[in-house]
Design a protein around this motif. Structure first.
Motif, mmCIF file in Angstrom:
data_model
loop_
_atom_site.group_PDB
_atom_site.id
_atom_site.type_symbol
_atom_site.label_atom_id
_atom_site.label_comp_id
_atom_site.label_asym_id
_atom_site.label_seq_id
_atom_site.Cartn_x
_atom_site.Cartn_y
_atom_site.Cartn_z
ATOM 1 N N ALA A 52 -10.657 -7.026 -3.921
ATOM 2 C CA ALA A 52 -9.259 -6.797 -4.305
ATOM 3 C C ALA A 52 -9.166 -6.274 -5.736
ATOM 4 O O ALA A 52 -8.314 -5.421 -6.040
ATOM 5 C CB ALA A 52 -8.461 -8.086 -4.160
ATOM 6 N N ASP A 53 -10.029 -6.751 -6.622
ATOM 7 C CA ASP A 53 -10.022 -6.287 -8.014
ATOM 8 C C ASP A 53 -10.341 -4.798 -8.096
ATOM 9 O O ASP A 53 -9.720 -4.055 -8.870
ATOM 10 C CB ASP A 53 -11.035 -7.081 -8.840
ATOM 11 C CG ASP A 53 -10.630 -8.529 -9.016
ATOM 12 O OD1 ASP A 53 -9.485 -8.876 -8.657
ATOM 13 O OD2 ASP A 53 -11.458 -9.325 -9.490
ATOM 14 N N VAL A 54 -11.320 -4.359 -7.308
ATOM 15 C CA VAL A 54 -11.685 -2.939 -7.306
ATOM 16 C C VAL A 54 -10.543 -2.093 -6.760
ATOM 17 O O VAL A 54 -10.208 -1.038 -7.314
ATOM 18 C CB VAL A 54 -12.971 -2.706 -6.466
ATOM 19 C CG1 VAL A 54 -13.254 -1.216 -6.319
ATOM 20 C CG2 VAL A 54 -14.162 -3.396 -7.109
ATOM 21 N N ILE A 55 -9.923 -2.567 -5.672
ATOM 22 C CA ILE A 55 -8.804 -1.829 -5.064
ATOM 23 C C ILE A 55 -7.654 -1.685 -6.057
ATOM 24 O O ILE A 55 -7.062 -0.605 -6.202
ATOM 25 C CB ILE A 55 -8.307 -2.544 -3.787
ATOM 26 C CG1 ILE A 55 -9.424 -2.696 -2.767
ATOM 27 C CG2 ILE A 55 -7.124 -1.795 -3.184
ATOM 28 C CD1 ILE A 55 -10.001 -1.419 -2.261
ATOM 29 N N ARG A 56 -7.346 -2.767 -6.753
ATOM 30 C CA ARG A 56 -6.247 -2.726 -7.736
ATOM 31 C C ARG A 56 -6.561 -1.735 -8.861
ATOM 32 O O ARG A 56 -5.681 -1.014 -9.338
ATOM 33 C CB ARG A 56 -6.014 -4.117 -8.324
ATOM 34 C CG ARG A 56 -5.335 -5.095 -7.376
ATOM 35 C CD ARG A 56 -4.839 -6.315 -8.144
ATOM 36 N NE ARG A 56 -4.237 -7.296 -7.270
ATOM 37 C CZ ARG A 56 -4.836 -8.411 -6.857
ATOM 38 N NH1 ARG A 56 -6.079 -8.669 -7.252
ATOM 39 N NH2 ARG A 56 -4.224 -9.259 -6.059
ATOM 40 N N ASP A 57 -7.811 -1.713 -9.288
ATOM 41 C CA ASP A 57 -8.206 -0.837 -10.390
ATOM 42 C C ASP A 57 -8.067 0.628 -10.002
ATOM 43 O O ASP A 57 -7.636 1.457 -10.806
ATOM 44 C CB ASP A 57 -9.650 -1.133 -10.796
ATOM 45 C CG ASP A 57 -10.101 -0.270 -11.961
ATOM 46 O OD1 ASP A 57 -9.374 -0.208 -12.960
ATOM 47 O OD2 ASP A 57 -11.178 0.360 -11.841
ATOM 48 N N GLY A 117 -4.089 0.668 -7.633
ATOM 49 C CA GLY A 117 -2.914 -0.002 -8.155
ATOM 50 C C GLY A 117 -2.662 -1.357 -7.512
ATOM 51 O O GLY A 117 -3.248 -1.695 -6.484
ATOM 52 N N SER A 118 -1.770 -2.135 -8.110
ATOM 53 C CA SER A 118 -1.522 -3.504 -7.668
ATOM 54 C C SER A 118 -0.866 -3.565 -6.290
ATOM 55 O O SER A 118 -1.110 -4.489 -5.517
ATOM 56 C CB SER A 118 -0.642 -4.234 -8.691
ATOM 57 O OG SER A 118 0.600 -3.565 -8.843
ATOM 58 N N PHE A 119 -0.017 -2.560 -5.972
ATOM 59 C CA PHE A 119 0.659 -2.593 -4.674
ATOM 60 C C PHE A 119 -0.342 -2.499 -3.530
ATOM 61 O O PHE A 119 -0.296 -3.276 -2.566
ATOM 62 C CB PHE A 119 1.679 -1.442 -4.578
ATOM 63 C CG PHE A 119 2.362 -1.367 -3.238
ATOM 64 C CD1 PHE A 119 3.426 -2.208 -2.950
ATOM 65 C CD2 PHE A 119 1.931 -0.462 -2.278
ATOM 66 C CE1 PHE A 119 4.055 -2.144 -1.706
ATOM 67 C CE2 PHE A 119 2.550 -0.394 -1.034
ATOM 68 C CZ PHE A 119 3.620 -1.228 -0.755
ATOM 69 N N VAL A 120 -1.252 -1.551 -3.616
ATOM 70 C CA VAL A 120 -2.271 -1.386 -2.571
ATOM 71 C C VAL A 120 -3.220 -2.585 -2.577
ATOM 72 O O VAL A 120 -3.680 -3.033 -1.529
ATOM 73 C CB VAL A 120 -3.049 -0.072 -2.760
ATOM 74 C CG1 VAL A 120 -4.145 0.067 -1.703
ATOM 75 C CG2 VAL A 120 -2.106 1.123 -2.683
ATOM 76 N N GLY A 121 -3.509 -3.104 -3.776
ATOM 77 C CA GLY A 121 -4.360 -4.297 -3.861
ATOM 78 C C GLY A 121 -3.739 -5.471 -3.126
ATOM 79 O O GLY A 121 -4.434 -6.205 -2.410
ATOM 80 N N ALA A 131 -1.518 -5.181 -0.718
ATOM 81 C CA ALA A 131 -1.541 -4.817 0.702
ATOM 82 C C ALA A 131 -2.898 -5.125 1.319
ATOM 83 O O ALA A 131 -2.992 -5.567 2.472
ATOM 84 C CB ALA A 131 -1.205 -3.338 0.871
ATOM 85 N N LEU A 132 -3.976 -4.897 0.543
ATOM 86 C CA LEU A 132 -5.314 -5.227 1.031
ATOM 87 C C LEU A 132 -5.438 -6.718 1.303
ATOM 88 O O LEU A 132 -5.993 -7.133 2.333
ATOM 89 C CB LEU A 132 -6.378 -4.810 0.014
ATOM 90 C CG LEU A 132 -7.791 -5.340 0.315
ATOM 91 C CD1 LEU A 132 -8.368 -4.664 1.542
ATOM 92 C CD2 LEU A 132 -8.716 -5.188 -0.875
ATOM 93 N N LEU A 133 -4.936 -7.537 0.393
ATOM 94 C CA LEU A 133 -5.003 -8.986 0.589
ATOM 95 C C LEU A 133 -4.257 -9.408 1.850
ATOM 96 O O LEU A 133 -4.709 -10.291 2.583
ATOM 97 C CB LEU A 133 -4.442 -9.708 -0.637
ATOM 98 C CG LEU A 133 -5.303 -9.655 -1.913
ATOM 99 C CD1 LEU A 133 -4.532 -10.264 -3.080
ATOM 100 C CD2 LEU A 133 -6.611 -10.387 -1.707
ATOM 101 N N ILE A 134 -3.125 -8.781 2.099
ATOM 102 C CA ILE A 134 -2.368 -9.085 3.323
ATOM 103 C C ILE A 134 -3.175 -8.667 4.549
ATOM 104 O O ILE A 134 -3.249 -9.400 5.542
ATOM 105 C CB ILE A 134 -0.995 -8.385 3.302
ATOM 106 C CG1 ILE A 134 -0.130 -8.954 2.166
ATOM 107 C CG2 ILE A 134 -0.290 -8.538 4.649
ATOM 108 C CD1 ILE A 134 1.170 -8.209 1.944
ATOM 109 N N LEU A 135 -3.786 -7.475 4.483
ATOM 110 C CA LEU A 135 -4.629 -6.995 5.583
ATOM 111 C C LEU A 135 -5.791 -7.947 5.833
ATOM 112 O O LEU A 135 -6.107 -8.279 6.980
ATOM 113 C CB LEU A 135 -5.165 -5.600 5.263
ATOM 114 C CG LEU A 135 -6.188 -5.026 6.254
ATOM 115 C CD1 LEU A 135 -5.542 -4.768 7.605
ATOM 116 C CD2 LEU A 135 -6.813 -3.745 5.696
ATOM 117 N N VAL A 136 -6.423 -8.400 4.753
ATOM 118 C CA VAL A 136 -7.548 -9.336 4.875
ATOM 119 C C VAL A 136 -7.082 -10.645 5.491
ATOM 120 O O VAL A 136 -7.765 -11.230 6.345
ATOM 121 C CB VAL A 136 -8.210 -9.574 3.502
ATOM 122 C CG1 VAL A 136 -9.198 -10.738 3.567
ATOM 123 C CG2 VAL A 136 -8.921 -8.311 3.032
ATOM 124 N N ALA A 137 -5.909 -11.120 5.062
ATOM 125 C CA ALA A 137 -5.374 -12.364 5.622
ATOM 126 C C ALA A 137 -5.140 -12.231 7.129
ATOM 127 O O ALA A 137 -5.456 -13.142 7.899
ATOM 128 C CB ALA A 137 -4.069 -12.737 4.913
#
Length: 510
Positions: free
Chosen positions: A301-306, A309-313, A315-321
């Motif tokens: 998630a840290d790499v995705i945010r970097d 951006g935070s929105f996609v990061g 969204a990734l966490l939601i997808l992972v959940a």
């Protein structure tokens, strides 16, 4: 024989323990995509990579991701061999059923018990990931042992309720989650690559970096009690690419299982392997500081945010959940089916109640309650440990390797005695596939000599000891003859017999 254009019957009675046939009480409604989705959801690359990527950075550095293709080749070989068994013995209970018929009911029971042990703990392991890492990251709070326990217990309860209430809705939820995971992971790979290239944040040098891992001894196999740094990187794939055989555990609910189940298994491994490796490559290339990232609880998630951006990061966490919930859901369903299958053969503690199928929900309701309760007890045992997540994942990686090794060894020993199946055959590729599978499994099991796996081995031994007590009780009360299993039969023969029986029935005057 060859299959005609006429589709085979929807229901395939399987030879039973004492009466001659099992009563086919589960609805046969699972189609091709649903079967693939079960296998893919159990593997769940989003769950596996999100959970273990940080550990690989610590043990092997970014260079550890290159172990992934080797794991895929090995596990694909295993999936093909297990698929050959699933095509010939399409009965709920997978490894328990296969080993019981290939070897003997005692070894079959042991394998079934180990399989149940694996499913009970891996359900907790994946759900615990949501509670310990994903939810705190999503809602920006520091998790504790208590919050992790409560969230995991709530997720387990929800999964158990869904499996108990409706198989059709369980599959619908899983189909949606798998579709979301496939689309989401492909989108992330494309976006990370495009944005990373344009912003000059991708570094090919990362793919061949050891991070802060010393060069000396990096490639070594290790010692008697410790695996080498690069060797530990194999645990990334070894934890992730497992559970594909769960499709075989729904064989009696699957349409044309002799065709659909083997295909679902190898396709799930191949799809997960290719998509997972592309994701690993682009994420690793985007890492800014591998050493610092290894200390994060959510490195992906840290790499995705970097990069995005935070929105996609988020969204990734939601997808992972979503992916992790589906993974746990399929694991609970698979554990329920195994419990039900062993209970139907009167070989699981409390079988008198657990073999029943609810006339209202058409699901193994009592077996679902038992599976969920046992997983909750395991959660309670491990929840007070500060290393709970590592212990759970380690045990969940060790156990399938043991199950695969037993099953593959028996396939090799008995392959010439297996009934033929026109639906799935390895043909001239059988020997090369066997060689690859054996080499991989021997190597995979050798990794667990590392001293860090002492507690997972202890868990396995305790569970095996509990099982040994009950097995002893079965042998004393019933004797060896009381545990007999049916002979191996060709699925094509079964289909012909069912077709013939139906034809006779249709000719009988009413």
């Amino acid at each position: 024989m060859t299959h005609s254009s006429t589709p085979p019957p929807e229901r395939i009675p399987s030879k039973g323990v004492s009466q001659g046939t099992y009563t086919d009480t589960l609805e046969r409604s699972t189609g091709r995509f649903a079967s693939f989705a079960v296998a893919f959801a159990f593997v769940s690359i989003a769950t596996g990579i999100f959970t273990t990527y940080g550990s690989v950075l610590k043990s092997s550095g970014p260079l550890g991701i290159w172990t992934w293709p080797i794991v895929i080749v090995g596990q694909l070989a295993v999936a093909l061999l297990l698929g050959a068994l699933a095509a010939r013995i399409p009965v709920t209970g997978y490894a328990y059923q296969w080993v019981s018929r290939l070897a003997n009911p005692i070894l079959g029971w042991i394998t079934g018990w180990i399989s149940f042990t694996f499913l009970a703990i891996v359900a907790v392991a994946v759900d615990y990931t949501v509670a310990a890492t994903v939810v705190p990251a999503l809602f920006d709070f520091t998790g504790t042992a208590l919050t992790s326990f409560l969230i995991t217990a709530a997720i387990l309860l929800l999964q158990g309720l869904l499996v108990a209430v409706s198989t059709k809705w369980t599959e619908r939820v899983n189909n949606f989650a798998v579709s979301a995971e496939l689309i989401g992971m492909v989108a992330l790979v494309v976006l990370l690559f495009i944005v990373g290239v344009f912003t000059h944040k991708l570094s090919a040098g990362n793919l061949f970096s050891r991070g802060d891992i010393p060069a000396e001894g990096y490639w070594n196999f290790g010692t008697a009690t410790a695996a080498g740094p690069w060797m530990l990187g194999f645990l990334l794939g070894a934890f992730t690419i497992v559970g594909f055989e769960s499709a075989a555990n729904l064989a009696e609910e699957t349409k044309r299982p002799e065709v659909v189940v083997p295909r679902a298994m190898w396709q799930a491994v191949l799809a997960s392997g290719v998509l997972g490796f592309l994701f690993l490559l682009v994420v690793t290339a985007a890492v800014n500081d591998p050493t610092a990232l290894a200390e994060s609880g959510t490195p992906i998630a840290d790499v995705i945010r970097d990069i995005l951006g935070s929105f996609v990061g988020t969204a990734l966490l939601i997808l992972v959940a979503i992916a992790i919930f589906a993974c746990g859901l399929v694991i609970v369903m698979s554990g329920v089916r195994l419990t039900w299958a062993m209970s139907r053969d009167q070989r699981f503690p409390g079988w008198q109640a657990l073999h029943k199928v609810s006339p209202r929900t058409k699901t193994p309701l009592n077996a679902t309650i038992a599976m969920t309760t046992i997983s909750a007890v395991i959660l309670g045992v491990f929840s007070t440990s500060t290393d709970a997540l590592f212990i759970l994942f380690s045990a969940a990686t060790l156990l399938p390797a043991v199950i695969y090794a037993i099953t593959v060894a028996l396939y090799i020993a008995k392959r010439r005695q297996l009934p033929q199946s026109a639906a799935f055959s390895l043909g001239r590729w059988e020997i090369p596939i066997i060689v690859v599978a054996v080499a991989w499994l021997v190597f995979a099991l050798s990794l667990f000599r590392d001293a860090s796996f002492r507690q997972p081995w202890l868990y396995v031994l305790v569970m095996v000891a509990i099982g040994a007590v009950y097995l002893g009780y079965l042998l004393i009360t019933r004797g060896r003859d009381g545990l007999k299993m049916p002979e191996l039969r060709s699925i094509d023969t079964e289909l012909d017999q069912v077709s013939g029986a139906r034809g006779v029935a249709e000719d009988v005057p009413q």
